[in-house]
Structures are given as C-alpha cells and as structure tokens.
Design a protein around this motif. Structure first.
Motif, mmCIF file in Angstrom:
data_model
loop_
_atom_site.group_PDB
_atom_site.id
_atom_site.type_symbol
_atom_site.label_atom_id
_atom_site.label_comp_id
_atom_site.label_asym_id
_atom_site.label_seq_id
_atom_site.Cartn_x
_atom_site.Cartn_y
_atom_site.Cartn_z
ATOM 1 N N GLY A 75 -3.264 8.500 8.873
ATOM 2 C CA GLY A 75 -3.941 9.659 8.308
ATOM 3 C C GLY A 75 -3.047 10.426 7.370
ATOM 4 N N ASN A 76 -3.468 11.615 7.018
ATOM 5 C CA ASN A 76 -2.783 12.428 6.030
ATOM 6 C C ASN A 76 -2.392 13.760 6.665
ATOM 7 O OD1 ASN A 76 -2.438 14.401 3.904
ATOM 8 N ND2 ASN A 76 -3.173 12.811 2.498
ATOM 9 N N ALA A 77 -1.109 13.916 6.950
ATOM 10 C CA ALA A 77 -0.647 15.109 7.660
ATOM 11 C C ALA A 77 -0.761 16.365 6.803
ATOM 12 C CB ALA A 77 0.799 14.917 8.118
ATOM 13 N N LYS A 78 -0.608 16.200 5.506
ATOM 14 C CA LYS A 78 -0.753 17.360 4.613
ATOM 15 C C LYS A 78 -2.136 17.976 4.784
ATOM 16 C CE LYS A 78 -1.081 18.517 -0.316
ATOM 17 N NZ LYS A 78 -0.702 19.913 -0.123
ATOM 18 N N GLU A 79 -3.143 17.109 4.826
ATOM 19 C CA GLU A 79 -4.505 17.612 5.000
ATOM 20 C C GLU A 79 -4.752 18.070 6.433
ATOM 21 O OE1 GLU A 79 -7.095 14.531 3.582
ATOM 22 O OE2 GLU A 79 -6.247 14.632 1.555
ATOM 23 N N TYR A 80 -4.265 17.293 7.372
ATOM 24 C CA TYR A 80 -4.484 17.597 8.790
ATOM 25 C C TYR A 80 -3.991 18.998 9.119
ATOM 26 C CZ TYR A 80 -4.456 16.679 13.875
ATOM 27 O OH TYR A 80 -4.675 16.714 15.229
ATOM 28 N N PHE A 81 -2.801 19.345 8.599
ATOM 29 C CA PHE A 81 -2.196 20.641 8.921
ATOM 30 C C PHE A 81 -2.365 21.656 7.785
ATOM 31 C CE2 PHE A 81 0.312 17.651 11.575
ATOM 32 C CZ PHE A 81 0.110 18.232 12.813
ATOM 33 N N SER A 82 -3.095 21.288 6.736
ATOM 34 C CA SER A 82 -3.179 22.134 5.530
ATOM 35 C C SER A 82 -1.789 22.617 5.126
ATOM 36 C CB SER A 82 -4.088 23.350 5.764
ATOM 37 O OG SER A 82 -5.354 22.940 6.183
ATOM 38 N N ALA A 83 -0.847 21.718 5.169
ATOM 39 C CA ALA A 83 0.553 22.092 4.973
ATOM 40 C C ALA A 83 0.914 22.219 3.502
ATOM 41 C CB ALA A 83 1.452 21.047 5.631
ATOM 42 N N ASN A 84 1.952 22.982 3.251
ATOM 43 C CA ASN A 84 2.417 23.206 1.883
ATOM 44 C C ASN A 84 3.880 22.826 1.752
ATOM 45 O OD1 ASN A 84 -0.029 24.533 0.981
ATOM 46 N ND2 ASN A 84 0.590 26.159 2.401
ATOM 47 N N ILE A 85 4.226 22.387 0.566
ATOM 48 C CA ILE A 85 5.612 22.088 0.276
ATOM 49 C C ILE A 85 6.424 23.379 0.428
ATOM 50 C CG2 ILE A 85 5.292 22.432 -2.233
ATOM 51 C CD1 ILE A 85 7.423 19.662 -0.737
ATOM 52 N N MET A 86 7.627 23.258 0.989
ATOM 53 C CA MET A 86 8.578 24.364 1.172
ATOM 54 C C MET A 86 8.173 25.344 2.281
ATOM 55 S SD MET A 86 11.274 23.956 -0.423
ATOM 56 C CE MET A 86 11.704 22.527 -1.426
ATOM 57 N N SER A 125 3.360 10.153 -0.780
ATOM 58 C CA SER A 125 2.056 9.729 -1.280
ATOM 59 C C SER A 125 1.038 9.509 -0.158
ATOM 60 C CB SER A 125 2.206 8.443 -2.109
ATOM 61 O OG SER A 125 3.015 7.498 -1.427
ATOM 62 N N PHE A 126 1.502 9.411 1.081
ATOM 63 C CA PHE A 126 0.597 9.282 2.224
ATOM 64 C C PHE A 126 0.220 10.646 2.803
ATOM 65 C CE2 PHE A 126 2.901 5.071 3.169
ATOM 66 C CZ PHE A 126 1.943 4.341 2.489
ATOM 67 N N GLY A 127 0.846 11.717 2.308
ATOM 68 C CA GLY A 127 0.643 13.031 2.903
ATOM 69 C C GLY A 127 1.566 13.299 4.078
ATOM 70 N N ASP A 163 0.842 -1.200 0.000
ATOM 71 C CA ASP A 163 0.000 0.000 0.000
ATOM 72 C C ASP A 163 0.880 1.254 0.000
ATOM 73 O OD1 ASP A 163 1.008 0.045 2.568
ATOM 74 O OD2 ASP A 163 -0.913 0.371 3.551
ATOM 75 N N TYR A 164 2.092 1.123 -0.527
ATOM 76 C CA TYR A 164 3.027 2.256 -0.526
ATOM 77 C C TYR A 164 2.678 3.318 -1.563
ATOM 78 C CZ TYR A 164 6.319 -0.411 2.399
ATOM 79 O OH TYR A 164 6.932 -1.100 3.416
ATOM 80 N N GLY A 165 1.780 2.995 -2.466
ATOM 81 C CA GLY A 165 1.438 3.936 -3.533
ATOM 82 C C GLY A 165 2.138 3.562 -4.827
ATOM 83 N N THR A 166 1.402 3.630 -5.928
ATOM 84 C CA THR A 166 1.960 3.319 -7.241
ATOM 85 C C THR A 166 3.142 4.237 -7.537
ATOM 86 O OG1 THR A 166 -0.161 2.552 -8.076
ATOM 87 C CG2 THR A 166 1.427 3.310 -9.717
ATOM 88 N N GLU A 167 4.258 3.635 -7.905
ATOM 89 C CA GLU A 167 5.471 4.396 -8.233
ATOM 90 C C GLU A 167 5.870 5.367 -7.124
ATOM 91 O OE1 GLU A 167 5.712 6.098 -12.123
ATOM 92 O OE2 GLU A 167 5.731 4.142 -13.062
ATOM 93 N N SER A 168 5.640 4.978 -5.867
ATOM 94 C CA SER A 168 6.096 5.844 -4.787
ATOM 95 C C SER A 168 7.589 5.650 -4.572
ATOM 96 C CB SER A 168 5.335 5.542 -3.496
ATOM 97 O OG SER A 168 5.751 4.306 -2.976
ATOM 98 N N VAL A 169 8.205 6.614 -3.919
ATOM 99 C CA VAL A 169 9.634 6.539 -3.633
ATOM 100 C C VAL A 169 9.947 5.305 -2.786
ATOM 101 C CG1 VAL A 169 9.377 8.097 -1.645
ATOM 102 C CG2 VAL A 169 11.620 7.828 -2.705
ATOM 103 N N TYR A 170 8.988 4.868 -1.993
ATOM 104 C CA TYR A 170 9.236 3.723 -1.116
ATOM 105 C C TYR A 170 9.379 2.429 -1.921
ATOM 106 C CZ TYR A 170 7.852 7.377 2.051
ATOM 107 O OH TYR A 170 7.782 8.578 2.702
ATOM 108 N N VAL A 171 8.557 2.283 -2.938
ATOM 109 C CA VAL A 171 8.679 1.099 -3.787
ATOM 110 C C VAL A 171 10.012 1.130 -4.533
ATOM 111 C CG1 VAL A 171 7.677 -0.178 -5.709
ATOM 112 C CG2 VAL A 171 6.178 0.939 -4.043
ATOM 113 N N ALA A 172 10.385 2.299 -5.017
ATOM 114 C CA ALA A 172 11.654 2.424 -5.746
ATOM 115 C C ALA A 172 12.829 2.040 -4.845
ATOM 116 C CB ALA A 172 11.822 3.848 -6.269
#
Lengths: 266, 266, 266
Positions: free
Chosen positions: C245-256, C177-179, A7-16
């Motif tokens: 869960g998905n931390a990106k959504e939980y914290f409404s976080a942005n890359i950088m 990919s998990f957020g 469940d790592y995600g399709t083409e995720s960095v973890y699978v790579a």
C-alpha cells in the motif's frame, strides 16, 4: 547486456542504486533500464511484459526482472537459463512465461553466500542480490558459480481464450500506456473461429453485461478519430482500441475483465 | 549512436521492444532513449522537440522519431540525410523542421523488401521498420542500401511570429514539464521590435481577451517565488513563466493559444 | 561514466539536450540518465538522493546533479572531488551530503571562460555549463583545467534524530515512489534507544498529534496486505510503510513532518 524490468518506478532511486550495484562490479556492463513502471506488485503483468520484450532481444542478453511482493520471505532468488537468454529474479512466476516460451534449460537458486560479500538488506534484493548476480554473469561466470541447480520453477499462466462454436471467450490481460485493451485472444484463435474476414464483431464485456458492435480493422486510422475498433496488434493479440483515443476510458474497462467476441447476427 | 524519440510513453513496452529490435541486429549500437513522452500523436510538438534536441548531438547521430497517427496507412517510412544527422520516421512532417534546419541532403523511402526478413505488424512500424532501418544504418550501410531516393518530404512549419509596429503577435508552441509557456517569438523578433531593453511588457492572451503586465527578466529567480515573468529561454524563445511555479496553471494557458506582446503604454 | 540527476523531469527535452551536449564533446562518454524526477527545486531531496545513489557507484564516476532554483544568479557552478567520485552542479548545498560522506578532497569553481566556446543561456546551465564540464572531465582533463580551487562549499545537513530516554524524535525526510515514509532515524539510533528487539512501537505524528501503534518488522510481507508497519529499509533508515500500500496516503503524511518513536507502554 543487462536489461532491467521492475515495479520500482520509472527513474526511482531504487533503480539508480541497482544500476550502480551492477556497475561497481562490472563497469563495462551495458545496462538498459527498460521498464520500471510495471504495475506495482503485479506479477502477471510483469511476466507478460517480460515475455513480450525478451523475444526482441539478442542471444546472451541477461534480464533482471523484479516484481517481488514477497521480498525477504522464503521465495527463492533464481536464475533461469534458456537457449537464448538468462533471467534473474524472484521465483514467484514472474520469469516463467518468458522462460517457458524460449525453452528452459537450467534453473539455479542463487546462493547468497557465493556472492561477493555485501550487506543484504531485507527489503531490496534487487540491489543486493539480483543486480550482483547479473553483474557476475555479465563478467562471463556461469550460473553454477553463484547458484545451485534446482528442478522446478514457480509457474503462472496466461489464461487461454476459449474458442467456441460462434464465439471466443477471453480476457483483457494488459492495458497499455495509450489505454489500449489487449486481450488474450490470439491471431490463431481468431483464425480458428473463422473471424478473420469479418468486417464487424460483437464485443461483450461479460462481467458488466455490455455489448458493442465494433469494426474489425487492420490499423487504428481506418476508423474516425475517437471511434472504437478491434484489430490484431503488435503482440499478435486481439486489441480493443479507440483511434487517437483511450479505450480503457471509453469502455470504463478493467484489467482481467472477461470479454466475449461474437460474429454479428445477420 | 541511435537516439529514440516517440509518443509511445516513457518506459512503455513498445520502446523496450523497439530497442531490442535494434540490438538484435546491432548489439554494439548505443541506443539513447531520449523522449518517449511527446504528447500523443502531436506531430508538431514532436517536430519542434526533434529540432531542438538534434541541434545538440554530434555528427553522425541517427534519430528515430515516431509520432505516427497514420501507421499502417499509405504515409511513407523515410530516411532523411542532412549534413550532420540521419533522421528516420514517418513522412508526416515530423522530421521536417530538424532536417530543414540542418539542410536536407537526401531523402529515401524505406523499401521494406530490402530489410532483413521479419513479419511487419500493421500497427508498430517503430519496431518492425524504423528500428530495423536504424540498426542497419548504424552498421555502416548507406540509406540507398535499404531505400530509394525520393524528391520531396512532407512539410510542416512553425507559425512565424508577426512583428508589428508596437507589438508582436505569436503563439504558445510548447509547454514544458514545468508548465513554462514557450512561444514562437524569437530573440530576433524581440530585437526587431526593439523590446529587448523593456523592463515590463504587456502579454495579451488574445483568444481569451486577457491582459497581464509582466516583468521582462533574464532569469526566473529575479522575481519572487510564485510570481510570473517573461524571459528569453534556453530555446532562444520568449517564455512566459512563473518563478518556482507553473505558468500553464497560473494563466490557464493552452497550447497553440495566440499571445500578443506589447510595450507598455506609458 | 557520467550519471545525471536533476529536477528537469523524466525524459524532458532538457535532459535530452544535456546528454547531447556531453556527447558532442565526448561521443564515447557513457551517460546514465538516473533520476530527473527529483521534486522540483527541492535541494534537500536531491542531496539525500545523490548521497544514497553515489554510494553504489564505482570509483571515478562523474555525477552531474542539478536542482538549481538560483540558475543565472550568483550561486557558483562547482566541481567537488572526493576520493571516489566527482560531483558537478550548483553550489547550493546539493552536492554537500554526498561529498561529505565520501570525504571532500578539492572544490573548484568552474571558470566558464575556460570551457569550449559556446553561448551560455541564462536559464539552462545544465546544458551549457555542467554538461560541458562533465564531458571535459570524462575526457581525462583535471578539474583545474576548467576551474579554480576554492575553499568552501555551501552546506546543508540532514536534521539528526534525537535519541532520548525512551523515545526517538525524528522527521520524514523522503517519501519514495511507493509512498513509503523514510525517516532520518537510523539503524544506529534504533540500537542506541534499545528498540531493535521491540515487536511494536508507537509512532506519533507530532505536528498533527496522531498516535499509532505499529508492528516493527523486517520485511513488508510480514503484515497483512494493506496494513501499516515499521521496518529498517534499504537506506538503513526507519521507514513507515504499508504492505502493498501507500503509507503517505494511509497516514496523510507530509515530507519533513516530525515523528516520535516510543516504546509501547506495557
């Protein structure tokens, strides 16, 4: 041949990274990255898919299967040998359905002390334990070389459909990429209930008290585009589908929902 | 080498089973799972993509290509041999563009009686027929070993662009993963219309009566980020694009929409 | 072994063509299509992922890595040799982090005149230049056979986290990919700041002036489902996550985004 499901995600960095970890130990290993889009942390779905897929693979194939919500906790990393395949993954039920179907020969708990020295992260045993174990087995080593035999494996089961007098009670156990609703009602259940000659069947979404009468066909194209139907699918299970459409959306259906199949009152 | 293209969904369980079915017969077969995200049941798109991709592959490659809305009905499972490749799939037009481009040598209808014994599901010929046929051919058997020669193949065609006096009438025939709008207007059409030196061209989305004047460039980065342009793309087709953006969204464009390209009135 | 990373899209037609172009020159090349879902035209993300992935691969692996907003402009196509790997791609910083980590030996600019004759499109150097170069190197040719040594490579850098008296100032440099929110704060930064024994840490999303106190754990499952936490992840970086869960959504976080980590005031 090493097959990867996760469940790592399709083409995720973890699978790579996981594939690299195998290749670093055995550059000649053939690695097939089959499905890494198992619904996140859904052990049941992973177990169902692994069983369906393993069936098709030649003897000697090694499967790494990872859906591992308890990574880093005390759930054990295991190897299961059947007469046909080797399954590697967390001992949380994920490997059980496939292994049981093929007949479990031996179960080993991986002893990480016996793996080639490598820092083992707390959160990514796919790369740091399971990939390494698979790579070593692919070199021809026996599971006993890196693990110790144990007696039991964590179990899960697919709920069995219940064939009653004039109905079958089942569940939607998988929803595929097309939105087809795959139930736990097998072709044998259908025969047992004497439904296989029916032209139409009633489908009751029990939890939502919704009833539909659907044609019972052999292939999708036997109903008009956009129309729903029942058929026995390639899993040999009863499937609720929509020709060229999405049954999940059509019926607003949910995974694990209860469905009752009935002969139509005439 | 066996290449797989389908609309089964990227990393879907169906692709995983199909690959297994090949490997069980020929464990040494190299299987490349290239594209399984062809728009569902879009035979035209599949045919266009197969033609574009096959062009790049070495002689002797075997392609399984499956977009098969009529699975289980009377459309035939076929093998098409060209001077370069072997194509396996349903006879619904899907294989035609690639085969025609390479020059059709022989067409065979697969005789499932000649395949190794296996239960053939009504809904999954990818696994139960096409994969098996590909595996057998990959072992060196000739198509005649598992099929009977036939004379005709189902055809489809890419609509040709129409080069008129001062305009070219075409269609959007493919929208890629970036949202680029690929038309059926070829580099030759552009030359024939004497447009290749133009700095700007008018693009009319005919069905929606919308007109834009777009710069005609060689590469995306020649316009500012977020700005639209026309260029000849890697398919050698006229493409409507947005630099670092999504032309499908920018123009609210639809697949198969009519577009007219005109020299700008000066 | 040739590994492919790009922003062309998972199972896009472009990746399929690129693989074919390799295979046409070297049918025996093993091609691993690892990640083609790098955020579109995000050179920084590509560079970070390439560095993380390359680390896991055996010596001699060839990496094609393409995130190439300037395709067709004057940015050079290059080959970078390190003591372990060969990296091929555009000279826009993408290859730098991985190459620097491994130690750059030689850099070559690919001379397209030295490649086998082939029409080179303006927009798809992945297929027409990088794949061809990789295929030739995989046959055993040296980079000097198809390129000329140059002295410098375009650089980018991962911003370094700043360890202060009682805080660490960093950034979210990757969202998986998990957020999960992966920061540039390394395990060494954590040690330097003497935070490694803390049970809780304050996380300040500086740009949005939001402060959270999060448990600092070893694995996800140490907090309840749906609850946020900090941990050192498999990149050896500080990660802000949510169990199942998905931390990106939980914290409404942005890359950088900037994040400050502080010991809790007691």
């Amino acid at each position: 041949m090493i097959c990867v499901l996760s469940d790592y995600g399709t083409e995720s960095v973890y699978v790579a990274e996981l594939i690299g970890a195998i290749k670093k130990i055995n550059p000649n290993a053939e690695v097939l990255s089959l499905m890494n889009n198992i619904s996140r942390q859904n052990i049941f779905e992973g177990a169902f898919l692994l069983r369906s897929i393993a069936k098709e693979y030649p003897e000697g194939s090694i499967f790494i299967c990872i859906v591992d919500p308890g990574v880093g906790t005390k759930r054990a990393p295991i190897i299961v040998e059947t007469s046909k395949h080797v399954f590697i993954g967390p001992d949380n039920g994920l490997l059980y359905l496939a292994a049981k179907e093929e007949g479990i020969k031996d179960i080993y708990i991986i002893d990480t002390e016996l793996l080639p020295e490598r820092k083992i992260s707390k959160t990514f045993h796919g790369r740091d334990i399971f990939a390494i174990a698979a790579a070593i087995l692919s070199l021809g080593y026996k599971p006993s070389f890196i693990g110790n035999k144990i007696e039991r494996i964590e179990k899960i089961d697919i709920p069995k459909a219940l064939v009653k007098n004039s109905s079958i009670e089942g569940k939607i156990i998988y929803i595929d990429s097309f939105g087809n609703l795959i139930t736990n009602i097998s072709i044998d259940d259908i025969r047992l209930a004497n439904f296989e000659k029916e032209k139409e069947l009633e489908v009751i979404f029990k939890d939502r008290e919704l009833t539909f009468t659907l044609p019972f066909k052999e292939v999708y194209a036997e109903v008009d585009v956009g129309k729903p139907l029942l058929l026995i699918d390639s899993f040999d299970l009863l499937e609720i589908a929509v020709n060229k459409g999405n049954a999940k959306e059509y019926f607003s259906a949910n995974i694990m929902e209860n469905v009752i199949i009935k002969k139509q009152w005439k």
